[in-house]
Design a protein around this motif. Structure first.
Motif, PDB file in Angstrom:
ATOM      1  N   ILE A   6      91.325  69.934  95.160  1.00 53.03           N
ATOM      2  CA  ILE A   6      90.712  68.511  95.165  1.00 53.03           C
ATOM      3  C   ILE A   6      89.552  68.602  95.775  1.00 53.03           C
ATOM      4  CG2 ILE A   6      91.129  66.138  95.602  1.00 53.03           C
ATOM      5  CD1 ILE A   6      94.109  66.496  95.103  1.00 53.03           C
ATOM      6  N   GLY A   7      88.428  68.344  95.150  1.00 54.20           N
ATOM      7  CA  GLY A   7      87.158  68.685  96.004  1.00 54.20           C
ATOM      8  C   GLY A   7      86.175  69.521  95.272  1.00 54.20           C
ATOM      9  N   ARG A   8      85.210  69.276  94.887  1.00 54.23           N
ATOM     10  CA  ARG A   8      84.290  70.208  94.015  1.00 54.23           C
ATOM     11  C   ARG A   8      82.858  70.349  95.035  1.00 54.23           C
ATOM     12  NH1 ARG A   8      83.395  67.664  89.076  1.00 54.23           N
ATOM     13  NH2 ARG A   8      85.421  68.289  88.089  1.00 54.23           N
ATOM     14  N   GLY A   9      82.986  69.938  96.324  1.00 49.72           N
ATOM     15  CA  GLY A   9      82.038  70.558  97.113  1.00 49.72           C
ATOM     16  C   GLY A   9      81.882  71.970  97.390  1.00 49.72           C
ATOM     17  N   ILE A  10      80.936  72.330  98.173  1.00 45.59           N
ATOM     18  CA  ILE A  10      80.829  73.912  98.439  1.00 45.59           C
ATOM     19  C   ILE A  10      81.874  74.318  98.892  1.00 45.59           C
ATOM     20  CG2 ILE A  10      79.872  73.394 100.758  1.00 45.59           C
ATOM     21  CD1 ILE A  10      77.867  75.910  99.918  1.00 45.59           C
ATOM     22  N   LEU A  11      82.730  73.845  99.945  1.00 44.53           N
ATOM     23  CA  LEU A  11      84.128  74.449 100.371  1.00 44.53           C
ATOM     24  C   LEU A  11      85.197  74.325  99.229  1.00 44.53           C
ATOM     25  CD1 LEU A  11      85.894  75.520 102.647  1.00 44.53           C
ATOM     26  CD2 LEU A  11      85.930  73.331 103.354  1.00 44.53           C
ATOM     27  N   GLY A  12      85.213  73.517  98.682  1.00 44.45           N
ATOM     28  CA  GLY A  12      86.424  73.624  97.515  1.00 44.45           C
ATOM     29  C   GLY A  12      85.669  74.545  96.372  1.00 44.45           C
ATOM     30  N   ALA A  13      84.348  74.681  96.139  1.00 48.72           N
ATOM     31  CA  ALA A  13      84.215  75.332  94.927  1.00 48.72           C
ATOM     32  C   ALA A  13      84.208  76.932  95.394  1.00 48.72           C
ATOM     33  CB  ALA A  13      82.754  75.264  94.805  1.00 48.72           C
ATOM     34  N   SER A  14      83.965  77.315  96.739  1.00 48.65           N
ATOM     35  CA  SER A  14      84.052  78.863  97.214  1.00 48.65           C
ATOM     36  C   SER A  14      85.627  79.097  97.074  1.00 48.65           C
ATOM     37  CB  SER A  14      83.404  78.741  98.792  1.00 48.65           C
ATOM     38  OG  SER A  14      83.545  80.059  99.172  1.00 48.65           O
ATOM     39  N   ILE A  15      86.423  78.056  97.931  1.00 49.26           N
ATOM     40  CA  ILE A  15      87.884  78.511  97.537  1.00 49.26           C
ATOM     41  C   ILE A  15      88.380  78.790  96.257  1.00 49.26           C
ATOM     42  CG2 ILE A  15      90.356  77.744  98.077  1.00 49.26           C
ATOM     43  CD1 ILE A  15      89.146  75.758 100.384  1.00 49.26           C
ATOM     44  N   ALA A  16      87.809  78.045  95.168  1.00 46.98           N
ATOM     45  CA  ALA A  16      88.366  78.283  93.714  1.00 46.98           C
ATOM     46  C   ALA A  16      87.614  79.628  93.452  1.00 46.98           C
ATOM     47  CB  ALA A  16      87.643  77.174  92.887  1.00 46.98           C
ATOM     48  N   LEU A 156      81.323  77.976  90.914  1.00 41.91           N
ATOM     49  CA  LEU A 156      82.395  77.515  89.810  1.00 41.91           C
ATOM     50  C   LEU A 156      81.994  78.514  88.318  1.00 41.91           C
ATOM     51  CD1 LEU A 156      82.425  73.951  90.558  1.00 41.91           C
ATOM     52  CD2 LEU A 156      84.113  75.561  91.146  1.00 41.91           C
ATOM     53  N   ASP A 157      80.581  78.389  88.292  1.00 43.51           N
ATOM     54  CA  ASP A 157      80.348  79.259  86.955  1.00 43.51           C
ATOM     55  C   ASP A 157      80.717  80.828  87.198  1.00 43.51           C
ATOM     56  OD1 ASP A 157      79.257  76.850  85.784  1.00 43.51           O
ATOM     57  OD2 ASP A 157      77.198  77.486  86.543  1.00 43.51           O
ATOM     58  N   ALA A 158      80.668  81.242  88.311  1.00 40.28           N
ATOM     59  CA  ALA A 158      80.835  82.655  88.461  1.00 40.28           C
ATOM     60  C   ALA A 158      82.572  83.010  88.383  1.00 40.28           C
ATOM     61  CB  ALA A 158      80.422  83.123  89.736  1.00 40.28           C
ATOM     62  N   GLY A 159      83.252  82.088  88.595  1.00 41.48           N
ATOM     63  CA  GLY A 159      84.649  82.091  88.422  1.00 41.48           C
ATOM     64  C   GLY A 159      85.257  82.263  87.000  1.00 41.48           C
ATOM     65  N   GLY A 160      84.259  81.820  85.966  1.00 43.88           N
ATOM     66  CA  GLY A 160      84.453  82.157  84.715  1.00 43.88           C
ATOM     67  C   GLY A 160      85.675  81.417  84.199  1.00 43.88           C
ATOM     68  N   SER A 161      86.489  82.102  83.328  1.00 40.13           N
ATOM     69  CA  SER A 161      87.586  81.436  82.520  1.00 40.13           C
ATOM     70  C   SER A 161      88.855  81.129  83.661  1.00 40.13           C
ATOM     71  CB  SER A 161      88.119  82.375  81.547  1.00 40.13           C
ATOM     72  OG  SER A 161      88.407  83.657  81.853  1.00 40.13           O
ATOM     73  N   HIS A 162      88.970  81.696  84.746  1.00 38.87           N
ATOM     74  CA  HIS A 162      89.858  81.404  85.736  1.00 38.87           C
ATOM     75  C   HIS A 162      89.746  79.834  86.555  1.00 38.87           C
ATOM     76  CE1 HIS A 162      91.907  85.102  85.696  1.00 38.87           C
ATOM     77  NE2 HIS A 162      90.772  85.553  86.095  1.00 38.87           N
ATOM     78  N   ILE A 163      88.574  79.522  86.454  1.00 36.58           N
ATOM     79  CA  ILE A 163      88.678  78.054  86.845  1.00 36.58           C
ATOM     80  C   ILE A 163      88.378  76.959  85.733  1.00 36.58           C
ATOM     81  CG2 ILE A 163      86.837  76.511  88.350  1.00 36.58           C
ATOM     82  CD1 ILE A 163      86.046  79.315  89.937  1.00 36.58           C
ATOM     83  N   ALA A 164      88.873  75.837  85.929  1.00 31.91           N
ATOM     84  CA  ALA A 164      88.943  74.708  85.169  1.00 31.91           C
ATOM     85  C   ALA A 164      88.675  73.808  85.793  1.00 31.91           C
ATOM     86  CB  ALA A 164      90.343  74.492  84.405  1.00 31.91           C
ATOM     87  N   ASN A 165      87.392  72.566  85.526  1.00 34.75           N
ATOM     88  CA  ASN A 165      86.993  71.673  86.138  1.00 34.75           C
ATOM     89  C   ASN A 165      87.655  70.270  85.387  1.00 34.75           C
ATOM     90  OD1 ASN A 165      85.039  72.607  88.161  1.00 34.75           O
ATOM     91  ND2 ASN A 165      84.414  73.763  86.438  1.00 34.75           N
ATOM     92  N   VAL A 166      88.028  69.405  86.313  1.00 31.62           N
ATOM     93  CA  VAL A 166      88.685  68.161  85.697  1.00 31.62           C
ATOM     94  C   VAL A 166      87.888  67.076  86.653  1.00 31.62           C
ATOM     95  CG1 VAL A 166      90.455  66.506  85.532  1.00 31.62           C
ATOM     96  CG2 VAL A 166      90.685  69.184  85.015  1.00 31.62           C
ATOM     97  N   SER A 167      87.263  66.301  85.820  1.00 30.24           N
ATOM     98  CA  SER A 167      86.643  64.910  86.801  1.00 30.24           C
ATOM     99  C   SER A 167      87.524  63.844  86.588  1.00 30.24           C
ATOM    100  CB  SER A 167      85.199  64.605  85.987  1.00 30.24           C
ATOM    101  OG  SER A 167      84.384  65.835  86.256  1.00 30.24           O
ATOM    102  N   ALA A 168      88.243  63.273  87.618  1.00 30.51           N
ATOM    103  CA  ALA A 168      89.200  62.084  87.550  1.00 30.51           C
ATOM    104  C   ALA A 168      89.571  61.932  88.939  1.00 30.51           C
ATOM    105  CB  ALA A 168      90.440  62.810  86.729  1.00 30.51           C
ATOM    106  N   GLU A 169      90.220  60.874  89.263  1.00 33.72           N
ATOM    107  CA  GLU A 169      90.654  60.438  90.531  1.00 33.72           C
ATOM    108  C   GLU A 169      92.079  60.737  90.585  1.00 33.72           C
ATOM    109  OE1 GLU A 169      91.402  56.201  92.777  1.00 33.72           O
ATOM    110  OE2 GLU A 169      90.629  56.183  90.884  1.00 33.72           O
ATOM    111  N   VAL A 170      92.627  61.233  91.802  1.00 34.48           N
ATOM    112  CA  VAL A 170      93.998  61.591  91.997  1.00 34.48           C
ATOM    113  C   VAL A 170      94.659  60.225  92.666  1.00 34.48           C
ATOM    114  CG1 VAL A 170      95.339  62.858  93.550  1.00 34.48           C
ATOM    115  CG2 VAL A 170      93.171  64.137  92.623  1.00 34.48           C
TER     116      VAL A 170
END
Length: 358
Positions: A6-16, A156-170
């Protein structure tokens, strides 16, 4: 393994990204369509100057060095600007603080240069007028700035098919015998593990655990000049409570961390006052107006990152920090390693349990 972040900022993106490198399938969830508010509306500092204690200084130094290396791996080199910083003091009190910073750089082996104030415009920044300066001007080549929003998208792009992005409220989530169930408005996601990297959204998400993670939402007003400069600044400038840099070849972005703004000023007035003070130091910019930019920064109560598991079964992990641009890329790698079972000694000072000691 399937991990939800949960979170698409730089920290969440780097974890992903770093989980994806290990062939982990990751779903990144964020209410925003692009990056988090903090990553998008950010000055983008890459800095170590005068941070303490030693373990935190070292973490920041390592964070900058790692982000520069990582940028070349994910085709983001154009978004990381290790251009160096210039700093100076204008009073006795701030001069003492400047000297402390110089001593800390020496202690940690970070290269720096000292210049006479009159040499700044002559050799470094022709359009700059530092004004009254007490002591030297310090240049730190390690530091600079980064476009966190674009860098995050590259991750996120470099993660390729292993990463799926969902825009929604939890709406809610719950740990189960098999993992974690995350309810969105229109769907439910099942994952083996859940990473909470939602910045200022962390306190609300923590209600599901009964654990206190105090993260303050601190507003920051910046400006982007609408007038044209005669030439771009080569460095990031820290002049007392002001900081500014080139935003484009003809524009400047700046902000402040001082108390010179009168009570009752709105964002437009605050941005205009900050711009006026910056333009006095950078007179080569033509007279114009300043467009306000408002960012909301997640700042843990004690100022340090919060990183670690929230439950004994290791289903839910929290990751939040101030200075995400400086730290996010490295912390993402370290957190991903822990999520996969390898605890890292660098993170031992930043556990969430420090807020819940009896």
């Amino acid at each position: 393994m399937h991990v939800a972040v949960i979170g698409r900022g730089i920290l969440g993106a780097s974890i992903a990204y770093h989980l994806a490198l290990k062939d982990v399938n990751v779903t990144v969830i964020d209410v925003h369509n692009n990056n988090s508010n903090a990553t998008s509306n950010n000055f983008g500092c890459l800095n170590v100057y005068n941070y303490e204690p030693d373990h935190y200084f070292f973490l920041r130094q390592s964070g900058i060095e790692y982000q520069v290396r990582l940028a070349s791996e994910i085709n983001a080199i154009d978004f990381v600007h290790q251009v160096g910083t210039l700093r100076w003091a204008q009073g006795a009190g701030t001069h003492a603080r400047l000297v402390e910073g110089i001593c800390r750089l020496e202690k940690h082996g970070v290269p720096f240069e000292l210049f006479e104030p009159g040499d700044v415009a002559k050799y470094l920044e022709p359009g700059l007028n530092p004004g009254r300066v007490v002591g030297p001007v310090v240049r730190v080549p390690l530091e600079g700035w980064s476009d966190g929003s674009r860098f995050s998208r590259c991750l996120l792009d470099a993660g390729g098919s292993h990463i799926a992005n969902v825009s929604a409220e939890v709406l809610r989530y719950a740990t189960t015998r098999r993992g974690v169930s995350i309810d969105l408005k229109s769907a439910t996601i099942q994952a083996d593990k859940l990473i909470l990297a939602a910045g200022i959204g962390i306190p609300a998400l923590m209600q599901h655990h009964g654990v206190k993670i105090p993260v303050n939402a601190e507003p920051g007003v910046m400006f982007i000049s609408t007038s044209a400069a005669q030439g771009p600044l080569s460095h990031v400038i820290y002049a007392e409570s002001l900081h500014f840099r080139s935003h484009s070849p003809t524009q400047v972005i700046g902000g402040h961390h001082g108390a010179f703004v009168p009570n009752g000023y709105n964002a437009e007035q605050e941005a205009a006052l900050t711009a006026q003070l910056v333009f006095e130091l950078y007179p080569s910019i033509k007279a114009g107006t300043a467009e306000p930019v408002l960012g909301i920064r997640p700042v843990p109560e004690d100022g340090f990152p919060v990183l670690g598991w929230l439950d004994e079964r290791r289903r839910t992990y929290v990751a939040t920090t101030h200075s995400g641009i400086t730290l996010g890329a490295l912390l993402g790698r370290l957190c991903a390693s822990e999520i996969l079972g390898a605890e890292d000694e660098l993170l031992k000072h930043y556990r969430p349990s420090r807020f819940n000691k009896v």
